[in-house]
Design a protein around this motif. Structure first.
Motif, PDB file in Angstrom:
ATOM      1  N   LEU A  21      14.654  39.923  27.091  1.00 31.05           N
ATOM      2  CA  LEU A  21      14.736  40.650  25.273  1.00 31.05           C
ATOM      3  C   LEU A  21      13.574  40.261  25.489  1.00 31.05           C
ATOM      4  O   LEU A  21      12.116  41.231  25.280  1.00 31.05           O
ATOM      5  CB  LEU A  21      15.218  40.042  24.487  1.00 31.05           C
ATOM      6  CG  LEU A  21      16.477  40.791  24.194  1.00 31.05           C
ATOM      7  CD1 LEU A  21      17.334  39.927  23.343  1.00 31.05           C
ATOM      8  CD2 LEU A  21      16.429  42.294  24.171  1.00 31.05           C
ATOM      9  N   ILE A  22      12.599  38.829  25.279  1.00 34.91           N
ATOM     10  CA  ILE A  22      10.929  38.040  24.681  1.00 34.91           C
ATOM     11  C   ILE A  22      10.528  37.701  25.471  1.00 34.91           C
ATOM     12  O   ILE A  22       9.220  37.182  25.603  1.00 34.91           O
ATOM     13  CB  ILE A  22      11.651  37.349  23.518  1.00 34.91           C
ATOM     14  CG1 ILE A  22      12.078  36.334  23.844  1.00 34.91           C
ATOM     15  CG2 ILE A  22      12.277  38.009  22.255  1.00 34.91           C
ATOM     16  CD1 ILE A  22      12.047  35.031  22.710  1.00 34.91           C
ATOM     17  N   GLY A  23      10.967  37.543  26.909  1.00 34.56           N
ATOM     18  CA  GLY A  23      10.282  37.237  28.165  1.00 34.56           C
ATOM     19  C   GLY A  23       9.068  38.190  28.454  1.00 34.56           C
ATOM     20  O   GLY A  23       8.946  39.528  27.518  1.00 34.56           O
ATOM     21  N   PRO A  24       7.840  38.463  29.155  1.00 36.94           N
ATOM     22  CA  PRO A  24       6.630  39.059  29.216  1.00 36.94           C
ATOM     23  C   PRO A  24       7.120  40.594  30.048  1.00 36.94           C
ATOM     24  O   PRO A  24       5.874  41.399  29.634  1.00 36.94           O
ATOM     25  CB  PRO A  24       6.387  38.514  30.550  1.00 36.94           C
ATOM     26  CG  PRO A  24       6.514  36.789  30.587  1.00 36.94           C
ATOM     27  CD  PRO A  24       7.605  36.825  30.107  1.00 36.94           C
ATOM     28  N   THR A  25       8.684  40.707  30.332  1.00 34.13           N
ATOM     29  CA  THR A  25       8.820  42.414  30.890  1.00 34.13           C
ATOM     30  C   THR A  25      10.045  42.328  30.037  1.00 34.13           C
ATOM     31  O   THR A  25      10.540  43.347  30.749  1.00 34.13           O
ATOM     32  CB  THR A  25       9.078  41.778  32.665  1.00 34.13           C
ATOM     33  OG1 THR A  25      10.178  41.253  32.669  1.00 34.13           O
ATOM     34  CG2 THR A  25       8.410  42.421  33.185  1.00 34.13           C
ATOM     35  N   GLY A  26      10.587  41.543  28.899  1.00 29.32           N
ATOM     36  CA  GLY A  26      11.578  41.543  28.209  1.00 29.32           C
ATOM     37  C   GLY A  26      11.698  43.338  27.305  1.00 29.32           C
ATOM     38  O   GLY A  26      10.140  43.746  27.353  1.00 29.32           O
ATOM     39  N   LEU A  27      12.234  43.287  26.789  1.00 30.68           N
ATOM     40  CA  LEU A  27      12.266  44.719  26.525  1.00 30.68           C
ATOM     41  C   LEU A  27      12.251  44.924  24.357  1.00 30.68           C
ATOM     42  O   LEU A  27      11.300  45.854  24.423  1.00 30.68           O
ATOM     43  CB  LEU A  27      14.215  45.190  26.179  1.00 30.68           C
ATOM     44  CG  LEU A  27      14.186  46.458  26.012  1.00 30.68           C
ATOM     45  CD1 LEU A  27      15.241  46.104  27.386  1.00 30.68           C
ATOM     46  CD2 LEU A  27      15.913  46.733  24.687  1.00 30.68           C
ATOM     47  N   PHE A  28      11.953  43.500  24.326  1.00 29.53           N
ATOM     48  CA  PHE A  28      11.535  43.561  22.954  1.00 29.53           C
ATOM     49  C   PHE A  28       9.809  43.521  23.039  1.00 29.53           C
ATOM     50  O   PHE A  28       8.948  44.148  22.729  1.00 29.53           O
ATOM     51  CB  PHE A  28      11.386  41.966  21.940  1.00 29.53           C
ATOM     52  CG  PHE A  28      11.440  42.098  20.474  1.00 29.53           C
ATOM     53  CD1 PHE A  28      12.291  42.806  19.989  1.00 29.53           C
ATOM     54  CD2 PHE A  28      10.483  41.690  20.430  1.00 29.53           C
ATOM     55  CE1 PHE A  28      12.094  42.961  18.368  1.00 29.53           C
ATOM     56  CE2 PHE A  28      10.261  41.713  18.728  1.00 29.53           C
ATOM     57  CZ  PHE A  28      10.869  42.071  18.190  1.00 29.53           C
ATOM     58  N   THR A  29       9.805  42.335  24.213  1.00 27.80           N
ATOM     59  CA  THR A  29       7.613  42.539  24.168  1.00 27.80           C
ATOM     60  C   THR A  29       7.656  44.133  24.612  1.00 27.80           C
ATOM     61  O   THR A  29       6.222  44.597  24.664  1.00 27.80           O
ATOM     62  CB  THR A  29       7.859  41.775  25.623  1.00 27.80           C
ATOM     63  OG1 THR A  29       8.377  40.334  25.534  1.00 27.80           O
ATOM     64  CG2 THR A  29       6.255  41.581  25.544  1.00 27.80           C
TER      65      THR A  29
END
Ligand code: FE2
Length: 667
Positions: free
Chosen positions: A411-419
């Motif tokens: 979610l919040i990692g470099p390729t995450g959805l939120f990012t």
């Protein structure tokens, strides 16, 4: 003379809990120990109990611990085993229960203490002290702290959920059901093909046709009524983010709403209504100056609005003024319900989009997920299994490390959805988290204090408060019962060095030693300990449910909760239209990804454990077990009351119904 100890091994019911490996046991007592004795593993089946004899030449005295190990046979590879507990009947007729509830995967020797909870100064035998120390040394090695970002609570040191110790990973059932990929959710939502469409929506009707699958009663209601001012205001009390609104007695200096701007029905005016406590405020100053994301090469917009509400004579809360940026200026108009339809609607859309970021990052991620992780890691590192607080709190940490590792990756990692798709993803995310942490207070984590500080005791139709305060009391009475059973005086609390290390660890790693938070750095009294443990359980269960469970209900209809906005807010009135609104809302692919995310995060797993259910018997003594039963009974009663109340509501408030609250942050 041969002494015969009857050993009964209970293996857990979960998938793959049995083992074909060779299991050995050693009984250790105050007067000696048994030989390491082989238990026939062919009898160790999932969900079963098998009894064996362990013979000794003399009495072992009072049993202190058992040692278990398993080895693979030449025909079978190493396979993991999940014992629930071991029960031993001594030749003298005493029964000893050893709770386990964890996976044994390796060939090491594992020690488990008898079930009676012991504080460090209760240990009367050096063996007990030694086992305690060894357990904590091992846990410290298994559960390290990591500083993910400066200014943000420390997290578990791991490289994805699969690298976590087995006992804190998802069960096979949960893992299979929960494939944390937006791709799967998009497929399930029948939105396939739209996730790569970068075009803007052509109309609101077009959106309606797309979302033909996975409706909830409330998501349908939102689709039909999202423009309604009453429903807009209602969500700040009973939606997914009920923790920002506060009573406003004096307008903030940077929000210059005047009496003649706003219409107050019944002949009153704003100044009078302020004095009478009928005005409420949501201030998103936390988001001020935060950089908005760039999505697919397009700069996004994240505002820091101020919203004013009025409680009308019919008790309904209504929005009366919105300013989208913190500093008043000519190009930062105060929008009013009397403005053109699209001016007012656009202002509300900007508020809801800011609310999405503030809710997800501050109220949901930081104040429940990340804090629950801090509570879990500190507990695992600082308190041994035999400690009463470990027994009390460990069920409320189930799956938290796993879900947070997944969130960090996907979610919040470099390729995450939120990012990739949220206005506050990327650079702004850690900045918002760090600013949110610096404004957190202990009082804001305890709902009775929080409601008092926000001066919301008498707001009508505020079900989050009504149900939350009742839940806090039920949790408090349970925690009080357990803690007072083990701690008879403040001295005992002060002397418990493990307990003091635990709270210190939370203060340092969770709240980064910020004294201004008011988080205790040590415990001086029994009542301080009761309040803190109540807050931990409430945060991990009730508070998380309140900010998590309605995400799809309120987020499925995107215009009600846009995860980003791709045009700047209007700088003067009279410049908006349906077209500018559609150009401002996120494009089709971003919308679809956002809906997939809230769908995933609102799902309940079939091995979900509701609040107050304790399928693992960490406590073996009569009093705490009875207190657990009373706790569950009270929660059942509260659930009935809430269901009864909900029958008369147009929108039933279900997020704090104990039956829908999970015991821990697990989703
Ligand atoms: Fe969550």
């Amino acid at each position: 003379m041969v002494r015969n100890y009857k050993v009964t091994v209970y293996t857990g019911e979960r998938a793959c809990s049995a083992t074909l490996n060779s299991v050995h046991i050693k009984l250790v007592g105050t007067d000696g120990e048994s030989d390491r004795t082989w238990l026939n593993s062919m009898m160790i089946c999932g969900g079963s109990a098998s009894t064996y004899d362990v013979c000794c030449t003399k009495s072992l005295g009072k049993l202190v611990l058992i040692e278990l190990d398993k080895r693979h046979c030449y025909l079978t590879p190493d396979d993991a085993w999940f014992p629930d507990k071991v029960e031993v009947k001594s030749p003298e007729g005493n029964i000893y229960i050893f709770p386990i509830h964890c996976w044994i995967c390796d060939r090491e020797t594992h020690r488990f203490r008898e079930g009676k909870a012991l504080r460090i100064f209760d240990e009367s035998h050096s063996l007990g002290e030694y086992a305690r120390q060894q357990e904590l040394i091992q846990r410290k090695a298994n559960y390290g702290w990591e500083e993910e970002s400066p200014g943000v609570p420390n997290c578990i040191e791991a490289d994805g959920p699969c690298t976590l110790p087995y006992e804190v990973q998802f069960s096979f059932t949960k893992d299979t059901e929960f494939k944390f990929t937006a791709g799967a959710a998009i497929l399930e939502l029948e939105l396939k093909g739209l996730e790569f469409c970068t075009e803007n929506w052509k109309s609101l009707d077009e959106m309606k046709h797309v979302f033909s699958n996975k409706h909830t009663q409330l998501s349908d209601f939102m689709q039909d009524h999202w423009m309604d001012d009453g429903l807009f205001a209602y969500q700040f009390l009973n939606g997914v983010h009920p923790t920002l609104i506060q009573r406003c007695k004096t307008l903030p200096k940077n929000f210059p709403v005047t009496d003649d701007m706003v219409f107050i029905p019944g002949g009153s005016n704003l100044s009078n209504e302020l004095k009478q406590g009928k005005i409420y405020l949501c201030d998103y100053k936390n988001l001020d100056g935060m950089p908005a994301n760039i999505i697919q090469g397009i700069k996004q917009y994240l505002m820091a609005p101020l919203v004013l509400f009025h409680k009308r004579p019919d008790d309904k809360l209504m929005p009366i003024a919105i300013q989208l940026k913190q500093i008043p200026a000519d190009d930062n108009p105060i929008f009013l319900p009397t403005d053109s339809t699209y001016d007012w609607l656009t202002a509300k859309i900007f508020v809801k989009s800011a609310d999405f970021s503030e809710h997800q990052l501050n109220a949901h991620l930081l104040r429940t997920h990340l804090l629950a992780e801090v509570f879990a890691v500190s507990l695992l590192r600082k308190l041994p299994m035999v400690h009463p607080l470990y027994k009390l709190l460990i069920p409320h940490t189930r799956y938290t490390l796993h879900i947070n590792e997944l969130a960090r990756k996907q979610l919040i990692g470099p390729t995450g959805l939120f990012t990739q798709f949220a206005a506050s993803g990327g650079k702004g995310l850690t900045m918002i988290l760090a600013r949110s942490l610096s404004s957190i207070t202990y009082r804001s984590l305890c709902i009775p204090d929080d409601i008092a500080d926000r001066d919301l005791q008498d707001v009508p139709n505020f079900y989050y408060r009504d149900d939350g305060l009742k839940l806090w009391n039920v949790v408090y009475i349970f925690v009080q019962g357990v803690i007072k059973y083990y701690y008879k005086s403040d001295d005992e609390v002060q002397q418990d060095s493990e307990l003091q290390t635990w709270i210190r660890n939370i203060f340092e790693h969770g709240f980064l030693s910020k004294k201004e938070t008011g988080i205790p750095q040590s415990f001086a009294t029994v009542s301080e300990l009761i309040k803190f443990a109540t807050m931990v359980i409430f945060t991990c269960s009730c508070q998380h449910a309140a900010v998590n469970n309605g995400q799809y209900d309120y987020g499925a209809w995107m215009p009600n909760t846009p995860i980003t906005l791709q045009r700047p807010p209007p700088t003067k009135k009279g410049t908006t239209s349906e077209l500018t609104m559609l150009q401002t809302l996120p494009p089709i692919d971003v919308t679809v990804q956002g809906i997939a995310a809230v769908w995933l995060l609102s799902r309940q797993s079939s091995d979900y454990v509701p609040l107050g259910h304790y399928p693992e018997d960490h406590f073996t003594e009569k009093t705490p077990r009875q207190l657990q039963k009373d706790f569950k009974d009270k929660l059942d009663d509260l659930s009935k009351q809430i269901n009864e109340r909900n029958k008369d509501l147009e929108i039933p408030y279900t997020y704090l119904d104990p039956k829908t609250i999970e015991n821990s942050v697990a989703i």
